[in-house]
Design a protein around this motif. Structure first.
Motif, PDB file in Angstrom:
ATOM      1  N   VAL A   1      -2.012   9.119   4.451  1.00 57.93           N
ATOM      2  CA  VAL A   1      -3.056   8.112   4.520  1.00 57.93           C
ATOM      3  C   VAL A   1      -2.464   6.786   4.064  1.00 57.93           C
ATOM      4  CG1 VAL A   1      -5.334   7.451   3.682  1.00 57.93           C
ATOM      5  CG2 VAL A   1      -4.797   9.853   4.068  1.00 57.93           C
ATOM      6  N   LEU A   2      -2.598   5.778   4.903  1.00 55.69           N
ATOM      7  CA  LEU A   2      -2.046   4.476   4.589  1.00 55.69           C
ATOM      8  C   LEU A   2      -3.073   3.631   3.842  1.00 55.69           C
ATOM      9  CD1 LEU A   2      -0.320   3.718   7.986  1.00 55.69           C
ATOM     10  CD2 LEU A   2       0.734   4.544   5.909  1.00 55.69           C
ATOM     11  N   PRO A   3      -2.659   2.896   2.824  1.00 55.00           N
ATOM     12  CA  PRO A   3      -3.603   2.053   2.098  1.00 55.00           C
ATOM     13  C   PRO A   3      -3.966   0.821   2.920  1.00 55.00           C
ATOM     14  CG  PRO A   3      -1.418   1.745   1.230  1.00 55.00           C
ATOM     15  CD  PRO A   3      -1.332   2.850   2.247  1.00 55.00           C
ATOM     16  N   ASP A   4      -5.019   0.141   2.474  1.00 51.44           N
ATOM     17  CA  ASP A   4      -5.430  -1.080   3.153  1.00 51.44           C
ATOM     18  C   ASP A   4      -4.392  -2.165   2.949  1.00 51.44           C
ATOM     19  OD1 ASP A   4      -7.771  -0.029   4.095  1.00 51.44           O
ATOM     20  OD2 ASP A   4      -8.930  -0.605   2.330  1.00 51.44           O
ATOM     21  N   LYS A   5      -4.521  -3.198   3.745  1.00 49.00           N
ATOM     22  CA  LYS A   5      -3.623  -4.340   3.602  1.00 49.00           C
ATOM     23  C   LYS A   5      -3.921  -5.043   2.283  1.00 49.00           C
ATOM     24  CE  LYS A   5      -3.288  -5.065   8.546  1.00 49.00           C
ATOM     25  NZ  LYS A   5      -3.568  -5.965   9.652  1.00 49.00           N
ATOM     26  N   PRO A   6      -2.903  -5.576   1.625  1.00 50.52           N
ATOM     27  CA  PRO A   6      -3.136  -6.170   0.308  1.00 50.52           C
ATOM     28  C   PRO A   6      -4.042  -7.397   0.347  1.00 50.52           C
ATOM     29  CG  PRO A   6      -0.785  -6.104   0.822  1.00 50.52           C
ATOM     30  CD  PRO A   6      -1.509  -5.559   1.983  1.00 50.52           C
ATOM     31  N   MET A   7      -4.056  -8.126   1.436  1.00 53.74           N
ATOM     32  CA  MET A   7      -4.840  -9.355   1.498  1.00 53.74           C
ATOM     33  C   MET A   7      -6.205  -9.157   2.162  1.00 53.74           C
ATOM     34  SD  MET A   7      -2.877 -11.369  -0.047  1.00 53.74           S
ATOM     35  CE  MET A   7      -3.606 -12.965   0.250  1.00 53.74           C
ATOM     36  N   SER A   8      -6.601  -7.895   2.417  1.00 53.18           N
ATOM     37  CA  SER A   8      -7.882  -7.664   3.081  1.00 53.18           C
ATOM     38  C   SER A   8      -9.023  -7.937   2.112  1.00 53.18           C
ATOM     39  CB  SER A   8      -7.952  -6.236   3.606  1.00 53.18           C
ATOM     40  OG  SER A   8      -8.014  -5.331   2.530  1.00 53.18           O
ATOM     41  N   ARG A   9     -10.173  -8.318   2.644  1.00 48.42           N
ATOM     42  CA  ARG A   9     -11.339  -8.668   1.840  1.00 48.42           C
ATOM     43  C   ARG A   9     -12.237  -7.467   1.579  1.00 48.42           C
ATOM     44  NH1 ARG A   9     -10.354 -13.649  -0.170  1.00 48.42           N
ATOM     45  NH2 ARG A   9      -9.606 -15.021   1.453  1.00 48.42           N
ATOM     46  N   LYS A  10     -11.912  -6.326   2.169  1.00 45.15           N
ATOM     47  CA  LYS A  10     -12.748  -5.144   2.025  1.00 45.15           C
ATOM     48  C   LYS A  10     -12.661  -4.618   0.593  1.00 45.15           C
ATOM     49  CE  LYS A  10     -12.554  -0.571   3.738  1.00 45.15           C
ATOM     50  NZ  LYS A  10     -12.029   0.333   4.713  1.00 45.15           N
ATOM     51  N   PRO A  11     -13.784  -4.398  -0.086  1.00 44.85           N
ATOM     52  CA  PRO A  11     -13.712  -3.893  -1.471  1.00 44.85           C
ATOM     53  C   PRO A  11     -13.255  -2.436  -1.480  1.00 44.85           C
ATOM     54  CG  PRO A  11     -15.986  -4.002  -0.751  1.00 44.85           C
ATOM     55  CD  PRO A  11     -15.154  -4.624   0.344  1.00 44.85           C
ATOM     56  N   THR A  12     -12.509  -2.077  -2.490  1.00 39.14           N
ATOM     57  CA  THR A  12     -12.026  -0.701  -2.614  1.00 39.14           C
ATOM     58  C   THR A  12     -13.131   0.184  -3.173  1.00 39.14           C
ATOM     59  OG1 THR A  12     -11.181  -1.171  -4.817  1.00 39.14           O
ATOM     60  CG2 THR A  12      -9.661  -1.434  -2.977  1.00 39.14           C
ATOM     61  N   GLU A  13     -13.074   1.452  -2.835  1.00 32.59           N
ATOM     62  CA  GLU A  13     -14.080   2.402  -3.313  1.00 32.59           C
ATOM     63  C   GLU A  13     -13.815   2.732  -4.774  1.00 32.59           C
ATOM     64  OE1 GLU A  13     -14.412   5.895  -0.945  1.00 32.59           O
ATOM     65  OE2 GLU A  13     -14.030   4.793   0.899  1.00 32.59           O
TER      66      GLU A  13
END
Length: 126
Positions: A43-55
């Protein structure tokens, strides 16, 4: 082999076509694909600069402690070896304390007149 003639191009092509037909008879075209359930997914993590909040996941300390306990090496988990193969290497502390000054185990490179001559000869030849 003297009485046997070489196969001409027409017969070679006929053999080739027959071979291909036999192979195609048993081939099956797969058009539906799915993930292999027996293979581990990365499973790949989100991009570091994405605006999506982490769970936010609540930590279960009992599960984490049990996981770390299961991942320990056998000498820390058990007081005695549990299998025959664990008996080999169960006591892993050295019998003799290691010391850099002990000449029985530490062989240092010495320079003698022979090694000095050979080293100078090698340098002169290159």
């Amino acid at each position: 082999m003297a009485g046997r003639d070489k196969i001409d191009l027409v017969h070679q092509n006929q053999i080739h076509v027959e071979t291909i037909r036999k192979e195609q008879r048993y081939q099956k075209l797969h058009t539906e694909f799915s993930i292999n359930p027996h293979r581990k997914l990365h499973v790949l993590p989100d991009k570091p600069m994405s605006r999506k909040p982490t769970e936010v996941i609540a930590e279960n300390l009992d599960f984490i402690n049990a996981f770390h306990k299961a991942r320990e090496e056998p000498t820390k988990k058990y007081a005695m070896p549990m299998t025959e193969s664990q008996e080999i290497g169960w006591v892993s502390t050295p019998l003799i304390p290691s010391s850099r000054n002990d000449e029985r185990f530490n062989f240092y490179r010495f320079t003698t007149d022979v090694t000095k001559y050979k080293e100078s000869a090698l340098r002169a030849s290159s």
